[in-house]
Design a protein around this motif. Sequence first.
Motif, PDB file in Angstrom:
ATOM      1  N   LEU A   1      58.273  31.733  14.156  1.00  0.00           N
ATOM      2  CA  LEU A   1      58.789  30.807  15.161  1.00  0.00           C
ATOM      3  C   LEU A   1      57.664  30.070  15.875  1.00  0.00           C
ATOM      4  CD1 LEU A   1      61.620  33.000  16.750  1.00  0.00           C
ATOM      5  CD2 LEU A   1      61.954  30.907  15.403  1.00  0.00           C
ATOM      6  N   ALA A   2      56.527  30.725  16.041  1.00  0.00           N
ATOM      7  CA  ALA A   2      55.416  30.127  16.769  1.00  0.00           C
ATOM      8  C   ALA A   2      54.613  29.148  15.931  1.00  0.00           C
ATOM      9  CB  ALA A   2      54.491  31.230  17.290  1.00  0.00           C
ATOM     10  N   THR A   3      54.686  29.241  14.601  1.00  0.00           N
ATOM     11  CA  THR A   3      53.760  28.481  13.759  1.00  0.00           C
ATOM     12  C   THR A   3      54.400  27.534  12.755  1.00  0.00           C
ATOM     13  OG1 THR A   3      53.656  30.310  12.156  1.00  0.00           O
ATOM     14  CG2 THR A   3      52.000  30.286  13.922  1.00  0.00           C
ATOM     15  N   ALA A   4      55.561  27.848  12.239  1.00  0.00           N
ATOM     16  CA  ALA A   4      56.146  27.022  11.178  1.00  0.00           C
ATOM     17  C   ALA A   4      56.553  25.652  11.720  1.00  0.00           C
ATOM     18  CB  ALA A   4      57.358  27.726  10.571  1.00  0.00           C
ATOM     19  N   PRO A   5      56.169  24.565  11.074  1.00  0.00           N
ATOM     20  CA  PRO A   5      56.555  23.239  11.554  1.00  0.00           C
ATOM     21  C   PRO A   5      58.060  23.069  11.699  1.00  0.00           C
ATOM     22  CG  PRO A   5      54.819  23.046   9.913  1.00  0.00           C
ATOM     23  CD  PRO A   5      55.245  24.489   9.926  1.00  0.00           C
ATOM     24  N   VAL A   6      58.818  23.701  10.799  1.00  0.00           N
ATOM     25  CA  VAL A   6      60.268  23.516  10.823  1.00  0.00           C
ATOM     26  C   VAL A   6      60.901  24.113  12.071  1.00  0.00           C
ATOM     27  CG1 VAL A   6      60.866  25.634   9.564  1.00  0.00           C
ATOM     28  CG2 VAL A   6      62.319  23.611   9.341  1.00  0.00           C
ATOM     29  N   THR A   7      60.270  25.107  12.705  1.00  0.00           N
ATOM     30  CA  THR A   7      60.869  25.757  13.865  1.00  0.00           C
ATOM     31  C   THR A   7      60.592  25.009  15.164  1.00  0.00           C
ATOM     32  OG1 THR A   7      58.971  27.253  14.122  1.00  0.00           O
ATOM     33  CG2 THR A   7      60.830  28.037  12.802  1.00  0.00           C
ATOM     34  N   ALA A   8      60.004  23.809  15.055  1.00  0.00           N
ATOM     35  CA  ALA A   8      59.934  22.940  16.225  1.00  0.00           C
ATOM     36  C   ALA A   8      61.329  22.440  16.586  1.00  0.00           C
ATOM     37  CB  ALA A   8      58.997  21.764  15.967  1.00  0.00           C
ATOM     38  N   GLY A   9      62.297  22.657  15.698  1.00  0.00           N
ATOM     39  CA  GLY A   9      63.691  22.341  15.974  1.00  0.00           C
ATOM     40  C   GLY A   9      64.464  23.602  16.309  1.00  0.00           C
ATOM     41  N   GLY A  10      65.730  23.452  16.582  1.00  0.00           N
ATOM     42  CA  GLY A  10      66.592  24.602  16.852  1.00  0.00           C
ATOM     43  C   GLY A  10      66.360  25.258  18.183  1.00  0.00           C
ATOM     44  N   SER A  11      65.871  24.506  19.171  1.00  0.00           N
ATOM     45  CA  SER A  11      65.540  25.090  20.466  1.00  0.00           C
ATOM     46  C   SER A  11      66.742  25.756  21.111  1.00  0.00           C
ATOM     47  CB  SER A  11      65.003  24.004  21.407  1.00  0.00           C
ATOM     48  OG  SER A  11      64.507  24.544  22.606  1.00  0.00           O
ATOM     49  N   GLY A  12      66.491  26.911  21.707  1.00  0.00           N
ATOM     50  CA  GLY A  12      67.535  27.640  22.416  1.00  0.00           C
ATOM     51  C   GLY A  12      68.253  28.689  21.597  1.00  0.00           C
ATOM     52  N   GLN A  13      67.940  28.792  20.309  1.00  0.00           N
ATOM     53  CA  GLN A  13      68.657  29.732  19.458  1.00  0.00           C
ATOM     54  C   GLN A  13      68.054  31.138  19.535  1.00  0.00           C
ATOM     55  OE1 GLN A  13      70.551  28.228  15.718  1.00  0.00           O
ATOM     56  NE2 GLN A  13      68.928  26.714  15.798  1.00  0.00           N
ATOM     57  N   PHE A  14      68.851  32.091  19.066  1.00  0.00           N
ATOM     58  CA  PHE A  14      68.481  33.502  19.029  1.00  0.00           C
ATOM     59  C   PHE A  14      68.302  33.888  17.573  1.00  0.00           C
ATOM     60  CE2 PHE A  14      70.026  38.053  19.105  1.00  0.00           C
ATOM     61  CZ  PHE A  14      68.915  38.569  19.752  1.00  0.00           C
ATOM     62  N   TRP A  15      67.132  34.465  17.215  1.00  0.00           N
ATOM     63  CA  TRP A  15      66.754  34.663  15.819  1.00  0.00           C
ATOM     64  C   TRP A  15      66.536  36.137  15.494  1.00  0.00           C
ATOM     65  CZ3 TRP A  15      66.190  30.369  12.603  1.00  0.00           C
ATOM     66  CH2 TRP A  15      66.201  29.132  13.248  1.00  0.00           C
ATOM     67  N   PHE A  16      66.840  36.461  14.249  1.00  0.00           N
ATOM     68  CA  PHE A  16      66.504  37.763  13.681  1.00  0.00           C
ATOM     69  C   PHE A  16      66.229  37.562  12.201  1.00  0.00           C
ATOM     70  CE2 PHE A  16      68.172  41.580  11.365  1.00  0.00           C
ATOM     71  CZ  PHE A  16      67.109  42.416  11.670  1.00  0.00           C
TER      72      PHE A  16
ATOM     73  N   ALA B   1      69.743  38.954  29.894  1.00  0.00           N
ATOM     74  CA  ALA B   1      69.455  37.883  30.842  1.00  0.00           C
ATOM     75  C   ALA B   1      68.355  36.966  30.323  1.00  0.00           C
ATOM     76  CB  ALA B   1      69.074  38.480  32.189  1.00  0.00           C
ATOM     77  N   LEU B   2      67.337  37.519  29.670  1.00  0.00           N
ATOM     78  CA  LEU B   2      66.232  36.722  29.152  1.00  0.00           C
ATOM     79  C   LEU B   2      66.713  35.764  28.060  1.00  0.00           C
ATOM     80  CD1 LEU B   2      63.189  36.142  29.139  1.00  0.00           C
ATOM     81  CD2 LEU B   2      62.929  37.996  27.465  1.00  0.00           C
ATOM     82  N   VAL B   3      67.609  36.217  27.211  1.00  0.00           N
ATOM     83  CA  VAL B   3      68.151  35.352  26.166  1.00  0.00           C
ATOM     84  C   VAL B   3      68.960  34.207  26.789  1.00  0.00           C
ATOM     85  CG1 VAL B   3      69.800  35.261  24.240  1.00  0.00           C
ATOM     86  CG2 VAL B   3      68.117  37.112  24.373  1.00  0.00           C
ATOM     87  N   SER B   4      69.703  34.511  27.837  1.00  0.00           N
ATOM     88  CA  SER B   4      70.445  33.459  28.531  1.00  0.00           C
ATOM     89  C   SER B   4      69.493  32.441  29.161  1.00  0.00           C
ATOM     90  CB  SER B   4      71.346  34.072  29.608  1.00  0.00           C
ATOM     91  OG  SER B   4      72.094  33.072  30.267  1.00  0.00           O
ATOM     92  N   LEU B   5      68.386  32.919  29.732  1.00  0.00           N
ATOM     93  CA  LEU B   5      67.389  32.010  30.290  1.00  0.00           C
ATOM     94  C   LEU B   5      66.798  31.112  29.204  1.00  0.00           C
ATOM     95  CD1 LEU B   5      65.239  34.057  32.839  1.00  0.00           C
ATOM     96  CD2 LEU B   5      66.847  32.218  33.322  1.00  0.00           C
ATOM     97  N   THR B   6      66.599  31.655  28.020  1.00  0.00           N
ATOM     98  CA  THR B   6      66.065  30.860  26.912  1.00  0.00           C
ATOM     99  C   THR B   6      66.975  29.672  26.621  1.00  0.00           C
ATOM    100  OG1 THR B   6      65.138  32.887  25.948  1.00  0.00           O
ATOM    101  CG2 THR B   6      65.271  30.957  24.524  1.00  0.00           C
ATOM    102  N   GLU B   7      68.268  29.905  26.607  1.00  0.00           N
ATOM    103  CA  GLU B   7      69.227  28.827  26.371  1.00  0.00           C
ATOM    104  C   GLU B   7      69.169  27.784  27.489  1.00  0.00           C
ATOM    105  OE1 GLU B   7      72.523  31.613  24.027  1.00  0.00           O
ATOM    106  OE2 GLU B   7      72.762  31.173  26.171  1.00  0.00           O
ATOM    107  N   HIS B   8      69.038  28.245  28.725  1.00  0.00           N
ATOM    108  CA  HIS B   8      68.953  27.328  29.863  1.00  0.00           C
ATOM    109  C   HIS B   8      67.689  26.478  29.785  1.00  0.00           C
ATOM    110  CE1 HIS B   8      68.808  25.834  33.986  1.00  0.00           C
ATOM    111  NE2 HIS B   8      67.602  26.361  34.080  1.00  0.00           N
ATOM    112  N   TRP B   9      66.545  27.118  29.526  1.00  0.00           N
ATOM    113  CA  TRP B   9      65.286  26.383  29.448  1.00  0.00           C
ATOM    114  C   TRP B   9      65.319  25.332  28.343  1.00  0.00           C
ATOM    115  CZ3 TRP B   9      62.401  31.617  29.923  1.00  0.00           C
ATOM    116  CH2 TRP B   9      62.073  31.855  31.263  1.00  0.00           C
TER     117      TRP B   9
END
Length: 460
Positions: A415-430, A357-365
């Motif tokens: 994800l919190a610090t790299a400038p490049v990760t200011a993009g790709g919002s809503g994705q799920f990462w590993f 559910a939390l991952v789904s909320l991430t996509e919605h936000w």
Amino acid sequence: MIRLHERITVPRSVAECYRYLADFSTCEQWDPGVYRARKTTPGAPATGTAFALILSSAGRRVPMTYHITRMTPHRELVLQGEGDGFRVVDTLRFRNAGNGTTSIDYVADMTFTGPARLLGPVLARWLRRMGRRAVAGLAQALTPQQTLPQPSWSDRLGHRALLPAFRAFTERGYLAMPDKSLSDYVDGRTYVITGPTSGLGLAAARELARLGARLLLVGRDGARLAQAAEDVCAFSGCPASQVRVFEAELSLLSEVARIAPVLREAAPRLDGLINNAGALFAERDVTTEGHERALAINLLAPWRLTALLMPSLTAANGRVINVASGGMYGQALQLDDMQYTQPPYSGSKAYARAKRALVSLTEHWAQQHPQVTFHSMHPGWAATPGVAKSLPAFNRRLQRWLRDSHMGADTMVWLATAPVTAGGSGQFWFDRLPRPTAVLPGTAVTPAQQQALLAWLEAL
């Protein structure tokens, strides 16, 4: 004596290059021959600061120690290392090469002692090759990424099949990452981390502080929060004023509502929120507010806290990182039983459903708040105190292959610090790559289910 001499030029300032290498524990991020490195002297690096390394050599783990023998700020670092049968002196010199670039001159003088002296001539070629790989890794670590990484076709196939991906969930997956560097400094930025007193949260707090972040740590135990703050300062060398602690029982929505304005006052502009606090319970129980415990801490708390901190996040174009779990791959949303009242109760299923559910909320936000970047991620199989307590059999059987907390926290810090990760919002990462959120039939969250989830949450 065997001498290794390499020179690189990187697109970073001298100050950043010197700062990154002065804490020589970062060598595990760029040297493929180093399995683990840690600073054993508390505080900021200085002459005499010691480091403990574990080398990876021919399938063996070999211990080694280093200490700084000379520091000339922004100009030179000299370190002396010693292992079983060898000694090494590393000299790194830094020079402004113009246009925002830095030239780094790296010299390593190695001598062998005792019986190992006989192997020196044989090992020379191999050592020089490893030295070139290490310096190439350093160049990569100090070169900012320009685009978000994407998985290869074989990697995509492995995660779609899921079972082959399980091997990547262990430390092998982390060790196989082509880039493990965390070198993007975030001086002056403020981050909230929930669940920071051990495991992944503490590991993330340490690294963020090393990168210059101001931290607001939120947990339920004041004594453990104070100890975590001391640990973070000792690890990173940051001043105590850089880390503040806030006590709150996040499994209670009333406590979330109480602490959120306190955090907003402390950080009117919030650069990052890491929703890391979570728990898995063997038996079903409810909070004093009547919510099933796993649901409360793993879903309701991050949902409410994120909403209440949104003004501060929006003001800073901040980022939200939601820590999920690979266990969610085996579970679908259970909208007809969100509180898990239907027996038999399974703690691992309750945990996985909440994370789904939390991952789904991430996509919605991500769709609703384009001025804030949202990411969800899973840490792989990490040996944390929480896993040892909640899943003792799993922890015991896989202990040899589990990641440590540092490995598990890597992607959330990136994800919190790299400038490049200011993009790709809503994705799920590993492991710094975008991954599918569902692979088994019937587990993907449909748009209608997502809307029903939101309606259920809003009705609480």
